[in-house]
Design a protein around this motif. Structure first.
Motif, PDB file in Angstrom:
ATOM      1  N   ALA A 187     -77.471 -32.995  71.212  1.00  0.00           N
ATOM      2  CA  ALA A 187     -78.326 -34.152  70.939  1.00  0.00           C
ATOM      3  C   ALA A 187     -78.199 -34.634  69.492  1.00  0.00           C
ATOM      4  O   ALA A 187     -78.354 -35.821  69.214  1.00  0.00           O
ATOM      5  N   ASN A 188     -77.909 -33.728  68.575  1.00  0.00           N
ATOM      6  CA  ASN A 188     -77.840 -34.080  67.161  1.00  0.00           C
ATOM      7  C   ASN A 188     -76.421 -34.258  66.633  1.00  0.00           C
ATOM      8  O   ASN A 188     -76.235 -34.477  65.439  1.00  0.00           O
ATOM      9  N   GLN A 189     -75.427 -34.191  67.501  1.00  0.00           N
ATOM     10  CA  GLN A 189     -74.033 -34.328  67.069  1.00  0.00           C
ATOM     11  C   GLN A 189     -73.748 -35.646  66.357  1.00  0.00           C
ATOM     12  O   GLN A 189     -73.056 -35.655  65.341  1.00  0.00           O
ATOM     13  N   PRO A 190     -74.273 -36.783  66.823  1.00  0.00           N
ATOM     14  CA  PRO A 190     -74.014 -38.030  66.095  1.00  0.00           C
ATOM     15  C   PRO A 190     -74.515 -37.976  64.644  1.00  0.00           C
ATOM     16  O   PRO A 190     -73.841 -38.463  63.732  1.00  0.00           O
ATOM     17  N   GLU A 191     -75.667 -37.372  64.427  1.00  0.00           N
ATOM     18  CA  GLU A 191     -76.207 -37.261  63.078  1.00  0.00           C
ATOM     19  C   GLU A 191     -75.339 -36.344  62.211  1.00  0.00           C
ATOM     20  O   GLU A 191     -75.098 -36.628  61.033  1.00  0.00           O
ATOM     21  N   VAL A 192     -74.862 -35.260  62.792  1.00  0.00           N
ATOM     22  CA  VAL A 192     -73.981 -34.340  62.061  1.00  0.00           C
ATOM     23  C   VAL A 192     -72.675 -35.050  61.705  1.00  0.00           C
ATOM     24  O   VAL A 192     -72.192 -34.959  60.568  1.00  0.00           O
ATOM     25  N   SER A 193     -72.102 -35.775  62.652  1.00  0.00           N
ATOM     26  CA  SER A 193     -70.859 -36.512  62.399  1.00  0.00           C
ATOM     27  C   SER A 193     -71.052 -37.547  61.304  1.00  0.00           C
ATOM     28  O   SER A 193     -70.182 -37.717  60.436  1.00  0.00           O
ATOM     29  N   ALA A 209     -73.245 -37.431  58.854  1.00  0.00           N
ATOM     30  CA  ALA A 209     -73.381 -36.698  57.593  1.00  0.00           C
ATOM     31  C   ALA A 209     -72.019 -36.239  57.089  1.00  0.00           C
ATOM     32  O   ALA A 209     -71.745 -36.310  55.877  1.00  0.00           O
ATOM     33  N   GLN A 210     -71.158 -35.812  57.988  1.00  0.00           N
ATOM     34  CA  GLN A 210     -69.818 -35.381  57.586  1.00  0.00           C
ATOM     35  C   GLN A 210     -69.012 -36.552  57.044  1.00  0.00           C
ATOM     36  O   GLN A 210     -68.327 -36.412  56.010  1.00  0.00           O
ATOM     37  N   ARG A 211     -69.091 -37.702  57.708  1.00  0.00           N
ATOM     38  CA  ARG A 211     -68.369 -38.893  57.223  1.00  0.00           C
ATOM     39  C   ARG A 211     -68.892 -39.289  55.829  1.00  0.00           C
ATOM     40  O   ARG A 211     -68.107 -39.600  54.940  1.00  0.00           O
ATOM     41  N   HIS A 212     -70.211 -39.280  55.679  1.00  0.00           N
ATOM     42  CA  HIS A 212     -70.817 -39.623  54.391  1.00  0.00           C
ATOM     43  C   HIS A 212     -70.339 -38.676  53.294  1.00  0.00           C
ATOM     44  O   HIS A 212     -69.986 -39.099  52.196  1.00  0.00           O
ATOM     45  N   TYR A 213     -70.312 -37.418  53.589  1.00  0.00           N
ATOM     46  CA  TYR A 213     -69.860 -36.409  52.615  1.00  0.00           C
ATOM     47  C   TYR A 213     -68.396 -36.617  52.260  1.00  0.00           C
ATOM     48  O   TYR A 213     -68.008 -36.579  51.088  1.00  0.00           O
ATOM     49  N   ASP A 214     -67.558 -36.829  53.277  1.00  0.00           N
ATOM     50  CA  ASP A 214     -66.114 -37.003  53.061  1.00  0.00           C
ATOM     51  C   ASP A 214     -65.796 -38.255  52.267  1.00  0.00           C
ATOM     52  O   ASP A 214     -64.811 -38.293  51.526  1.00  0.00           O
ATOM     53  N   GLU A 215     -66.607 -39.294  52.422  1.00  0.00           N
ATOM     54  CA  GLU A 215     -66.382 -40.546  51.697  1.00  0.00           C
ATOM     55  C   GLU A 215     -66.829 -40.475  50.245  1.00  0.00           C
ATOM     56  O   GLU A 215     -66.395 -41.264  49.422  1.00  0.00           O
ATOM     57  N   ALA A 216     -67.710 -39.531  49.943  1.00  0.00           N
ATOM     58  CA  ALA A 216     -68.254 -39.450  48.578  1.00  0.00           C
ATOM     59  C   ALA A 216     -67.273 -38.778  47.616  1.00  0.00           C
ATOM     60  O   ALA A 216     -66.338 -38.172  47.896  1.00  0.00           O
TER      61      ALA A 216
END
Length: 104
Positions: A89-95, A97-104
């Motif tokens: 259920a929370n996979q979209p939120e985790v994904s 967050a990962q994209r946000h982290y990788d872009e920073a």
């Protein structure tokens, strides 16, 4: 704890959690794209040793082996199933967050 929370332990317990018994070949097919036959065998043996899985060998030829969760295994599987559904259920939120982290 290590055995039921391992990658393969979780998958086997979740597969067996439907309440029925499974033949080895059925489990192998169910998990074919995820776990090798060798790892499935080792995982089932470990879970049996720890008291989470019962192995029932039928006295027929060829050998007919069935696996089923013990009461201890059912309790562990209930908790893992809840965690699995929460992760799903929370996979979209985790994904995100990962994209946000990788872009920073």
């Amino acid at each position: 704890m290590e055995h039921i929370t391992s990658k393969w332990g979780v998958l086997v317990l979740l597969a067996l959690s439907d309440g029925g018994s499974w033949r080895f070949s059925e489990l192998r097919r169910e998990l074919a794209n995820v776990v090798s036959e060798k790892m499935l065998t080792q995982t089932l043996r470990t879970l049996e040793r720890d008291g989470f899985v019962d192995r029932d060998v039928k006295p027929v030829i060829p050998p007919h082996v069935e696996y089923v969760l013990t009461p201890l295994g059912k309790g562990a599987a209930r908790h893992l199933t809840g965690l699995y559904h929460w992760i799903e259920a929370n996979q979209p939120e985790v994904s995100a967050a990962q994209r946000h982290y990788d872009e920073a």
